[in-house]
Design a protein around this motif. Structure first.
Motif, PDB file in Angstrom:
ATOM      1  N   VAL A 139       1.621  -4.900   1.614  1.00 21.41           N
ATOM      2  CA  VAL A 139       2.713  -5.708   2.153  1.00 21.41           C
ATOM      3  C   VAL A 139       3.654  -4.763   2.894  1.00 21.41           C
ATOM      4  CG1 VAL A 139       4.621  -7.260   1.620  1.00 21.41           C
ATOM      5  CG2 VAL A 139       2.530  -7.322   0.227  1.00 21.41           C
ATOM      6  N   CYS A 140       3.838  -4.967   4.197  1.00 25.76           N
ATOM      7  CA  CYS A 140       4.623  -4.045   5.022  1.00 25.76           C
ATOM      8  C   CYS A 140       5.987  -4.628   5.370  1.00 25.76           C
ATOM      9  CB  CYS A 140       3.876  -3.705   6.306  1.00 25.76           C
ATOM     10  SG  CYS A 140       2.309  -2.859   6.011  1.00 25.76           S
ATOM     11  N   GLY A 141       6.978  -3.748   5.521  1.00 29.36           N
ATOM     12  CA  GLY A 141       8.348  -4.153   5.785  1.00 29.36           C
ATOM     13  C   GLY A 141       8.547  -4.819   7.134  1.00 29.36           C
ATOM     14  N   ASN A 142       7.717  -4.487   8.104  1.00 33.79           N
ATOM     15  CA  ASN A 142       7.768  -5.170   9.399  1.00 33.79           C
ATOM     16  C   ASN A 142       6.432  -4.989  10.100  1.00 33.79           C
ATOM     17  OD1 ASN A 142       7.904  -2.717  11.128  1.00 33.79           O
ATOM     18  ND2 ASN A 142       9.932  -2.474  10.205  1.00 33.79           N
ATOM     19  N   ASP A 143       6.271  -5.691  11.197  1.00 33.64           N
ATOM     20  CA  ASP A 143       4.986  -5.665  11.896  1.00 33.64           C
ATOM     21  C   ASP A 143       4.669  -4.286  12.463  1.00 33.64           C
ATOM     22  OD1 ASP A 143       4.611  -8.292  11.290  1.00 33.64           O
ATOM     23  OD2 ASP A 143       4.944  -9.066  13.317  1.00 33.64           O
ATOM     24  N   GLY A 144       5.699  -3.543  12.887  1.00 32.23           N
ATOM     25  CA  GLY A 144       5.454  -2.202  13.412  1.00 32.23           C
ATOM     26  C   GLY A 144       4.824  -1.309  12.356  1.00 32.23           C
ATOM     27  N   VAL A 145       5.374  -1.331  11.148  1.00 34.75           N
ATOM     28  CA  VAL A 145       4.804  -0.546  10.049  1.00 34.75           C
ATOM     29  C   VAL A 145       3.373  -0.988   9.778  1.00 34.75           C
ATOM     30  CG1 VAL A 145       4.972  -0.050   7.579  1.00 34.75           C
ATOM     31  CG2 VAL A 145       7.041  -0.063   8.986  1.00 34.75           C
ATOM     32  N   VAL A 169      -9.218  -3.297   2.781  1.00 32.85           N
ATOM     33  CA  VAL A 169      -7.773  -3.417   2.520  1.00 32.85           C
ATOM     34  C   VAL A 169      -7.194  -4.508   3.420  1.00 32.85           C
ATOM     35  CG1 VAL A 169      -5.548  -2.229   2.415  1.00 32.85           C
ATOM     36  CG2 VAL A 169      -7.657  -0.937   2.027  1.00 32.85           C
ATOM     37  N   ALA A 170      -6.498  -5.461   2.814  1.00 32.34           N
ATOM     38  CA  ALA A 170      -5.795  -6.495   3.582  1.00 32.34           C
ATOM     39  C   ALA A 170      -4.374  -6.011   3.865  1.00 32.34           C
ATOM     40  CB  ALA A 170      -5.764  -7.804   2.799  1.00 32.34           C
ATOM     41  N   VAL A 171      -3.865  -6.317   5.064  1.00 31.34           N
ATOM     42  CA  VAL A 171      -2.532  -5.857   5.473  1.00 31.34           C
ATOM     43  C   VAL A 171      -1.726  -7.047   5.991  1.00 31.34           C
ATOM     44  CG1 VAL A 171      -1.227  -4.332   7.016  1.00 31.34           C
ATOM     45  CG2 VAL A 171      -3.434  -3.582   6.089  1.00 31.34           C
ATOM     46  N   ILE A 172      -0.476  -7.150   5.497  1.00 29.80           N
ATOM     47  CA  ILE A 172       0.423  -8.217   5.931  1.00 29.80           C
ATOM     48  C   ILE A 172       1.727  -7.606   6.445  1.00 29.80           C
ATOM     49  CG2 ILE A 172       1.767 -10.240   5.201  1.00 29.80           C
ATOM     50  CD1 ILE A 172      -0.354 -10.880   3.196  1.00 29.80           C
ATOM     51  N   GLY A 173       2.195  -8.065   7.600  1.00 29.60           N
ATOM     52  CA  GLY A 173       3.445  -7.582   8.183  1.00 29.60           C
ATOM     53  C   GLY A 173       4.593  -8.544   7.934  1.00 29.60           C
ATOM     54  N   PHE A 174       5.654  -8.318   8.690  1.00 27.73           N
ATOM     55  CA  PHE A 174       6.835  -9.187   8.606  1.00 27.73           C
ATOM     56  C   PHE A 174       7.512  -9.211   9.968  1.00 27.73           C
ATOM     57  CE2 PHE A 174      11.417  -9.773   8.007  1.00 27.73           C
ATOM     58  CZ  PHE A 174      11.426 -10.990   7.334  1.00 27.73           C
ATOM     59  N   GLY A 175       7.796 -10.420  10.482  1.00 22.82           N
ATOM     60  CA  GLY A 175       8.522 -10.546  11.734  1.00 22.82           C
ATOM     61  C   GLY A 175       7.790 -11.302  12.820  1.00 22.82           C
ATOM     62  N   GLY A 230      -8.190 -12.701  -3.269  1.00 29.68           N
ATOM     63  CA  GLY A 230      -8.856 -11.934  -4.314  1.00 29.68           C
ATOM     64  C   GLY A 230      -8.414 -10.492  -4.434  1.00 29.68           C
ATOM     65  N   ARG A 231      -7.291 -10.120  -3.831  1.00 28.67           N
ATOM     66  CA  ARG A 231      -6.799  -8.738  -3.923  1.00 28.67           C
ATOM     67  C   ARG A 231      -6.137  -8.509  -5.283  1.00 28.67           C
ATOM     68  NH1 ARG A 231      -9.340  -6.837   0.764  1.00 28.67           N
ATOM     69  NH2 ARG A 231      -9.459  -8.688   2.098  1.00 28.67           N
ATOM     70  N   ARG A 232      -6.262  -7.263  -5.798  1.00 26.71           N
ATOM     71  CA  ARG A 232      -5.738  -7.001  -7.142  1.00 26.71           C
ATOM     72  C   ARG A 232      -4.869  -5.753  -7.228  1.00 26.71           C
ATOM     73  NH1 ARG A 232      -5.391 -11.154  -9.774  1.00 26.71           N
ATOM     74  NH2 ARG A 232      -5.195  -9.918 -11.689  1.00 26.71           N
ATOM     75  N   SER A 233      -4.961  -4.826  -6.260  1.00 32.59           N
ATOM     76  CA  SER A 233      -4.214  -3.568  -6.320  1.00 32.59           C
ATOM     77  C   SER A 233      -3.303  -3.486  -5.095  1.00 32.59           C
ATOM     78  CB  SER A 233      -5.179  -2.378  -6.351  1.00 32.59           C
ATOM     79  OG  SER A 233      -4.462  -1.155  -6.447  1.00 32.59           O
ATOM     80  N   LEU A 234      -1.992  -3.672  -5.307  1.00 28.17           N
ATOM     81  CA  LEU A 234      -1.065  -3.887  -4.196  1.00 28.17           C
ATOM     82  C   LEU A 234      -0.116  -2.719  -3.978  1.00 28.17           C
ATOM     83  CD1 LEU A 234      -0.057  -7.590  -4.951  1.00 28.17           C
ATOM     84  CD2 LEU A 234      -2.079  -6.718  -3.764  1.00 28.17           C
ATOM     85  N   VAL A 235       0.246  -2.528  -2.704  1.00 31.01           N
ATOM     86  CA  VAL A 235       1.255  -1.542  -2.307  1.00 31.01           C
ATOM     87  C   VAL A 235       2.268  -2.254  -1.412  1.00 31.01           C
ATOM     88  CG1 VAL A 235       1.709   0.534  -0.937  1.00 31.01           C
ATOM     89  CG2 VAL A 235      -0.259   0.461  -2.477  1.00 31.01           C
ATOM     90  N   VAL A 236       3.554  -1.970  -1.637  1.00 32.55           N
ATOM     91  CA  VAL A 236       4.627  -2.504  -0.797  1.00 32.55           C
ATOM     92  C   VAL A 236       5.239  -1.332  -0.043  1.00 32.55           C
ATOM     93  CG1 VAL A 236       6.860  -3.670  -0.768  1.00 32.55           C
ATOM     94  CG2 VAL A 236       5.097  -4.394  -2.400  1.00 32.55           C
ATOM     95  N   ILE A 237       5.297  -1.434   1.290  1.00 29.66           N
ATOM     96  CA  ILE A 237       5.815  -0.345   2.120  1.00 29.66           C
ATOM     97  C   ILE A 237       7.058  -0.816   2.867  1.00 29.66           C
ATOM     98  CG2 ILE A 237       5.334   1.202   4.058  1.00 29.66           C
ATOM     99  CD1 ILE A 237       2.411   1.123   3.331  1.00 29.66           C
ATOM    100  N   GLY A 238       8.151  -0.064   2.734  1.00 29.93           N
ATOM    101  CA  GLY A 238       9.394  -0.365   3.430  1.00 29.93           C
ATOM    102  C   GLY A 238       9.766   0.770   4.352  1.00 29.93           C
ATOM    103  N   GLU A 239      10.498   0.442   5.424  1.00 29.77           N
ATOM    104  CA  GLU A 239      10.844   1.469   6.421  1.00 29.77           C
ATOM    105  C   GLU A 239      11.887   2.437   5.891  1.00 29.77           C
ATOM    106  OE1 GLU A 239      12.062   1.619  11.151  1.00 29.77           O
ATOM    107  OE2 GLU A 239      11.945  -0.293  10.094  1.00 29.77           O
TER     108      GLU A 239
END
Length: 345
Positions: free
Chosen positions: A254-260, A279-285, A185-194
């Motif tokens: 949406v984060c570029g990796n789990d550390g971020v 705020v929901a947070v998702i990592g990568f890796g 149900g999230r509607r306002s998204l941010v993508v973060i890259g290292e």
């Protein structure tokens, strides 16, 4: 000057080894190359003396005479990210079994740094070159084309491959993350890259995220990037202030990796935002630290050590083809990703 400080002892030479072992310098050289003309007993004696003296053979000179350095060079954009370290471990384990040594270089998400590292590496006459796919300077591409050794680009799928490619489906990673947020149900998204420099991976994930967001009827996600030099957790924690200023209604990241992602969760808490309630947070890796957070980190996973193993297998196959005089055909492999659902999203 303090007379109690002794001068460094000169490094032992091949002549020193030969004198102690009671053989010629040529015999020492042949013993190091495992030449059949040297008996097992003599070779064992030479190796024993080498160990006792702490002698380190001149591998560069050996490479000139034998044409083999037994080095494989890997240049990664970052080693602050656990993903690249895991890939290196998998590759090293595969190469070690074949008697090869992994040599690591660092590009810091900068094409010019990668070019400099590549030039320094090629001067050491490596058996092969492994580097992250993406953009390379024209000079780097020329050096790779003229290197006359197998080249594997890993992680990112390059537009114009130098030779072999073992890549991760990064757009699918961005899509999976946004689909998870949409389902929640999230509607306002941010993508973060290292980094927004050489980090093609971050850009590929962002493309996948934007595609999925458009399909789900979201407005364009806000994209935030760092300079690549800051440790991922520190960067994630410090970027939260800017994120909330630019997108105060953010409810999915949406984060570029789990550390971020770990840093973002810490930063959100300092700003009074609850994860995942606000705020929901998702990592990568799928790094092990994320599994033990509170809340445990939802992430997009792939097997990084296995990617390194696959790169190693490609190289060993290429070496075997060279020895057999066979044609080395370009190899292409795409590594899949999967959603690892936990509590942060």
């Amino acid at each position: 000057m303090d007379s109690s400080i002794s001068k460094p002892r000169p490094a032992p030479t091949m002549a020193d080894v030969a004198k102690v072992a009671g053989v010629s310098a040529m015999t020492v050289s042949r013993a190091l190359r495992e030449d059949a003309s040297v008996s097992k007993a003599t070779r064992a004696r030479v190796l024993e003396v080498i160990d006792d003296l702490g002698y380190v053979p001149d591998q560069a000179a050996g490479a000139l005479s034998s044409g083999r350095s037994k080095l494989v060079g890997m240049i990664a954009p970052s080693f602050t990210s656990a993903m690249y370290g895991a890939v290196a471990r998998g590759l090293d384990a595969t190469l070690t079994k074949a008697g090869l040594q992994l040599f690591l270089g660092f590009a810091d998400f900068q094409e010019e740094r990668e070019e400099q590292a590549l030039e320094a590496l090629l001067r050491r006459r490596p058996e092969a070159v492994v580097l992250s796919g993406g953009r390379h300077t024209p000079k780097a591409m020329r050096m790779l084309a003229n290197a006359s050794v197998p080249v594997v680009e890993f992680f990112c799928a390059p537009v114009s491959p130098a030779h072999h490619v073992v890549a991760v489906d990064l757009r699918a990673a961005g899509r999976l993350a946004v689909e998870r947020l949409a389902a929640g149900g999230r509607r306002s998204l941010v993508v973060i890259g290292e980094s927004d420099g050489l980090d093609i991976a971050a850009q590929e994930r962002a493309i996948g995220a934007r595609e999925a967001a458009a399909e789900k009827g979201f407005r364009e996600p806000t994209a935030l990037y760092g300079a690549g030099a800051v440790a991922p957790i520190d960067f994630g924690a410090h970027i939260v202030g800017e994120m909330l200023a630019r997108r105060p209604d953010v409810d999915g990241v949406v984060c570029g990796n789990d550390g971020v992602a770990i840093g973002v969760i810490a930063g959100l808490r300092r700003h009074g935002r609850r994860v995942p309630d606000d705020v929901a947070v998702i990592g990568f890796g799928d790094h092990e630290v994320g599994r033990h957070l509170d809340p445990a980190l939802t992430t997009i996973g792939f097997n990084a050590p296995s990617l390194g193993v696959e790169v190693g297998k490609v190289l060993l196959s290429a070496f075997e083809a060279v020895r057999a005089g066979d044609e080395i055909k370009p190899y292409r492999l795409s590594i899949g990703v999967e959603l690892v659902g936990r509590d942060s999203a």
